[in-house]
Enzyme design. Structure first.
Site, mmCIF file in Angstrom:
data_model
loop_
_atom_site.group_PDB
_atom_site.id
_atom_site.type_symbol
_atom_site.label_atom_id
_atom_site.label_comp_id
_atom_site.label_asym_id
_atom_site.label_seq_id
_atom_site.Cartn_x
_atom_site.Cartn_y
_atom_site.Cartn_z
ATOM 1 N N HIS A 72 0.842 -1.201 0.000
ATOM 2 C CA HIS A 72 0.000 0.000 0.000
ATOM 3 C C HIS A 72 0.872 1.243 0.000
ATOM 4 C CE1 HIS A 72 -4.300 -1.319 0.900
ATOM 5 N NE2 HIS A 72 -3.649 -2.352 0.413
ATOM 6 N N TYR A 200 -9.561 6.321 6.149
ATOM 7 C CA TYR A 200 -9.734 6.753 7.545
ATOM 8 C C TYR A 200 -10.713 7.914 7.506
ATOM 9 C CZ TYR A 200 -5.650 4.080 9.161
ATOM 10 O OH TYR A 200 -4.766 3.085 9.501
ATOM 11 N N PRO A 292 -5.711 1.832 17.991
ATOM 12 C CA PRO A 292 -5.346 1.261 16.683
ATOM 13 C C PRO A 292 -5.362 2.251 15.517
ATOM 14 C CG PRO A 292 -7.522 0.496 17.372
ATOM 15 C CD PRO A 292 -6.969 1.282 18.513
ATOM 16 N N LYS A 296 -0.238 0.933 14.773
ATOM 17 C CA LYS A 296 1.130 0.858 15.305
ATOM 18 C C LYS A 296 1.372 -0.270 16.317
ATOM 19 C CE LYS A 296 3.297 3.831 13.036
ATOM 20 N NZ LYS A 296 3.228 2.975 11.852
ATOM 21 N N TYR A 384 3.486 6.932 9.652
ATOM 22 C CA TYR A 384 2.652 5.782 9.287
ATOM 23 C C TYR A 384 3.505 4.636 8.719
ATOM 24 C CZ TYR A 384 -1.670 3.364 8.098
ATOM 25 O OH TYR A 384 -2.699 2.448 8.044
HETATM 26 P P1 RFL Z 1 -0.545 -10.480 22.166
HETATM 27 O O1 RFL Z 1 -0.917 -10.634 20.724
HETATM 28 O O2 RFL Z 1 -1.583 -10.016 23.108
HETATM 29 O O3 RFL Z 1 0.040 -11.879 22.647
HETATM 30 C C1 RFL Z 1 0.296 -12.152 24.010
HETATM 31 C C2 RFL Z 1 0.182 -13.648 24.231
HETATM 32 O O4 RFL Z 1 0.504 -13.940 25.588
HETATM 33 C C3 RFL Z 1 -0.433 -14.879 26.102
HETATM 34 N N1 RFL Z 1 -0.473 -14.752 27.582
HETATM 35 C C4 RFL Z 1 0.154 -15.601 28.420
HETATM 36 N N2 RFL Z 1 0.883 -16.690 28.184
HETATM 37 C C5 RFL Z 1 1.386 -17.368 29.279
HETATM 38 N N3 RFL Z 1 1.167 -16.973 30.556
HETATM 39 C C6 RFL Z 1 0.442 -15.868 30.827
HETATM 40 N N4 RFL Z 1 0.238 -15.479 32.091
HETATM 41 C C7 RFL Z 1 -0.101 -15.130 29.735
HETATM 42 N N5 RFL Z 1 -0.865 -14.006 29.630
HETATM 43 C C8 RFL Z 1 -1.072 -13.802 28.325
HETATM 44 C C9 RFL Z 1 -1.750 -14.517 25.415
HETATM 45 O O5 RFL Z 1 -2.663 -15.607 25.394
HETATM 46 C C10 RFL Z 1 -1.248 -14.150 24.012
HETATM 47 O O6 RFL Z 1 -1.238 -15.253 23.132
HETATM 48 O O7 RFL Z 1 0.709 -9.477 22.339
HETATM 49 P P2 RFL Z 1 1.972 -9.237 21.367
HETATM 50 O O8 RFL Z 1 2.564 -10.551 20.925
HETATM 51 O O9 RFL Z 1 2.818 -8.240 22.046
HETATM 52 O O10 RFL Z 1 1.341 -8.599 20.017
HETATM 53 C C11 RFL Z 1 0.764 -7.316 20.040
HETATM 54 C C12 RFL Z 1 -0.330 -7.224 18.968
HETATM 55 O O11 RFL Z 1 -1.229 -8.310 19.169
HETATM 56 C C13 RFL Z 1 -1.088 -5.891 19.036
HETATM 57 O O12 RFL Z 1 -0.225 -4.815 19.322
HETATM 58 C C14 RFL Z 1 -1.817 -5.570 17.705
HETATM 59 O O13 RFL Z 1 -2.811 -6.506 17.426
HETATM 60 C C15 RFL Z 1 -2.438 -4.161 17.733
HETATM 61 N N6 RFL Z 1 -3.212 -3.838 16.525
HETATM 62 C C16 RFL Z 1 -2.577 -3.411 15.376
HETATM 63 N N7 RFL Z 1 -1.224 -3.340 15.317
HETATM 64 C C17 RFL Z 1 -0.602 -2.978 14.163
HETATM 65 O O14 RFL Z 1 0.648 -2.894 14.136
HETATM 66 N N8 RFL Z 1 -1.298 -2.693 12.991
HETATM 67 C C18 RFL Z 1 -2.661 -2.761 12.972
HETATM 68 O O15 RFL Z 1 -3.255 -2.573 11.897
HETATM 69 C C19 RFL Z 1 -3.358 -3.090 14.201
HETATM 70 N N9 RFL Z 1 -4.699 -3.178 14.228
HETATM 71 C C20 RFL Z 1 -4.605 -3.937 16.556
HETATM 72 C C21 RFL Z 1 -5.337 -3.590 15.386
HETATM 73 C C22 RFL Z 1 -5.296 -4.391 17.706
HETATM 74 C C23 RFL Z 1 -6.678 -4.460 17.688
HETATM 75 N N10 RFL Z 1 -7.311 -4.927 18.861
HETATM 76 C C24 RFL Z 1 -8.265 -5.981 18.868
HETATM 77 C C25 RFL Z 1 -6.840 -4.522 20.162
HETATM 78 C C26 RFL Z 1 -6.717 -3.650 15.370
HETATM 79 C C27 RFL Z 1 -7.396 -4.046 16.540
HETATM 80 C C28 RFL Z 1 -8.895 -4.058 16.507
HETATM 81 C C1 PHB Z 2 -6.958 -3.516 10.191
HETATM 82 O O1 PHB Z 2 -6.977 -3.802 8.975
HETATM 83 O O2 PHB Z 2 -7.347 -4.312 11.064
HETATM 84 C C2 PHB Z 2 -6.480 -2.164 10.602
HETATM 85 C C3 PHB Z 2 -5.916 -1.315 9.660
HETATM 86 C C4 PHB Z 2 -5.493 -0.056 10.034
HETATM 87 C C5 PHB Z 2 -5.633 0.344 11.345
HETATM 88 C C6 PHB Z 2 -6.179 -0.501 12.297
HETATM 89 C C7 PHB Z 2 -6.611 -1.771 11.928
HETATM 90 O O3 PHB Z 2 -5.242 1.608 11.691
#
Ligand code: RFL
Ligand code: PHB
Length: 389
Positions: A72, A200, A292, A296, A384
């Site tokens: 993108h 956005y 989100p 990041k 970004y």
């Molecule tokens: P995670 O993915 O939460 O993984 C942590 C793992 O640890 C386990 N755990 C344990 N294991 C053993 N003992 C314990 N006591 C434990 N407690 C927990 C959990 O079960 C889990 O498997 O953290 P990690 O690896 O640091 O990854 C971070 C990302 O998941 C998160 O930052 C992103 O998803 C955020 N995010 C986005 N990030 C981006 O860079 N680009 C995006 O487009 C983006 N979109 C988003 C997002 C997060 C979203 N939500 C749902 C919060 C969109 C959304 C909607």
């Molecule tokens: C996504 O595709 O889940 C997504 C994309 C951009 C964002 C957050 C989530 O800023």
């Protein structure tokens, strides 16, 4: 049992660290509280910075990503029916890629499990001990049995609700937090994306985002009330509201269909300092959360992994401690900039309950400045696509 690095959490941060270290001959054990199926059912990030992609390549796990991801070169920002493009290509010469976190995690599990990777699922009562000494250890139970792993280092990659952060005493731990008075309702649907680029969208009814995973899988979000539950929103109600918040040209082209996933995420900014306590290092969501809006979260997790991976390799290969000593400082310097950007994007595009007419005028002026000013666009684009590591 003994290993060099115990990694708590089998999300993308923990798995990526484990695979990178494995490639350099460093032995790890990953402890995950849930099952593999559960971790892979979470629909989260979609946008990856080039730095993240390069780390996946270094970990030798980017083959499918390189084949299936979508490059993108920009995003669209809209306010009502007004819209403009921010061209990453023109402004930075760089880009981001669309490849879902679910797929990243699946690829990492596949490569770890195909090799000698040790991942223990369904762990309970994980506890970290003696990280202020050179001989830390981790205890946990699984299948009703208690276990102990002795190690050189512990990586806390267990997300926001994990236990690693709590291990750092309150006398040294400082937490900074901002809660936003709304959430995001996300829908995944097997429909073609409404636009080639992410939209956005700010609007009088609140924020909306049009994103995607591939040519027949779309991801949409709308700002919602924190008291809403996904069951309050029928698919019809979701599509109707989305159409009201995006430019009418996009609304007319939107292809709707049944949702295959629907969830609500609260929005939060959070940072804990320091990210190191003796031989314990925090990475990813365990140490910081961004709303989100700037895409990041996973990308900041990747920069932590980059710093920690190099620090640990430097320690194990050359006996040098400079990298581990400076880990927290280096990681936090980048994190705070991503926090600022995510906070700014959130403030720019959402409707806040207490917003006065003056506040609305400020928001409009900010968007208008961005629309008409190349330098302002360049600042957004640089943030970004991702600041350098
Ligand atoms: P995670 O993915 O939460 O993984 C942590 C793992 O640890 C386990 N755990 C344990 N294991 C053993 N003992 C314990 N006591 C434990 N407690 C927990 C959990 O079960 C889990 O498997 O953290 P990690 O690896 O640091 O990854 C971070 C990302 O998941 C998160 O930052 C992103 O998803 C955020 N995010 C986005 N990030 C981006 O860079 N680009 C995006 O487009 C983006 N979109 C988003 C997002 C997060 C979203 N939500 C749902 C919060 C969109 C959304 C909607
Ligand atoms: C996504 O595709 O889940 C997504 C994309 C951009 C964002 C957050 C989530 O800023």
């Amino acid at each position: 049992m003994r290993t060099q690095v115990v990694i708590i959490g089998g999300g993308p941060s923990g798995l990526l660290l484990s695979q990178l270290l494995h490639r350099r001959g460093v032995d790890t054990i990953v402890l995950e509280r849930k099952t593999r199926e559960y971790v892979l059912s979470r629909i989260r990030a979609g946008i990856l910075e080039v730095g993240f992609v390069e780390l996946m390549r270094e970990a030798a796990v980017a083959e499918r990503m390189d084949r299936e991801c979508f490059v993108h070169d920009g995003i669209i920002i809209s306010d009502g029916d007004e819209q403009f493009q921010i061209s990453f290509k023109e402004l930075t010469g760089s880009h981001v890629v669309v490849y879902g976190q679910t797929e990243v995690t699946r690829d990492l599990y596949d490569v770890r499990e195909a090799g000698t990777g040790k991942i223990v699922f369904n762990t309970e009562h994980v506890a970290i001990h003696d990280t202020e000494t050179i001989a830390p250890y981790v205890t946990y139970s699984s299948d009703g049995t208690e276990h102990r792993i002795d190690c050189d280092f512990v990586a806390g990659c267990d997300g926001f609700h994990g236990i690693s952060r709590q291990t750092i005493p309150l006398s040294v731990r400082i937490e900074y937090e901002k809660l936003y008075p709304f959430g995001w309702l996300g829908v995944l649907s097997e429909t073609p994306p409404v636009s080639d680029e992410l939209i956005y969208s700010g609007s009088n009814r609140g924020f909306a985002l049009c994103s995607m995973r591939n040519e027949n899988l779309s991801r949409y979000y709308i700002q919602c009330s924190l008291s809403d539950s996904p069951d309050d929103w029928t698919d019809d109600a979701f599509w109707t509201e989305l159409k009201r918040r995006i430019p009418s040209t996009a609304a007319e082209q939107l292809v709707t269909g049944p949702s295959i996933e629907k969830s609500i995420a609260p929005l939060r900014s959070f940072v804990t300092e320091p990210m190191r306590w003796g031989r314990l290092f925090l990475c990813g969501d365990a140490a910081h959360i961004v709303p989100p809006t700037g895409a990041k979260g996973l990308n900041t997790a990747a920069s932590d992994i980059h710093y920690l991976y190099h620090a640990l390799v430097q320690f194990f290969e050359a006996g040098e401690t400079d990298g581990i000593d400076r880990y927290s400082e280096k990681a936090l310097a980048r994190i705070w900039k991503a926090e600022r950007f995510s906070w700014w994007m959130t403030n720019l595009l959402h409707r806040f309950p207490e917003q006065s007419d003056f506040d609305l005028k400020m928001q409009r002026a900010d968007i208008e400045f961005l629309r008409s000013n190349r330098e302002a666009q360049s600042v957004l684009a640089q943030n970004y696509v991702g600041l350098p590591y």
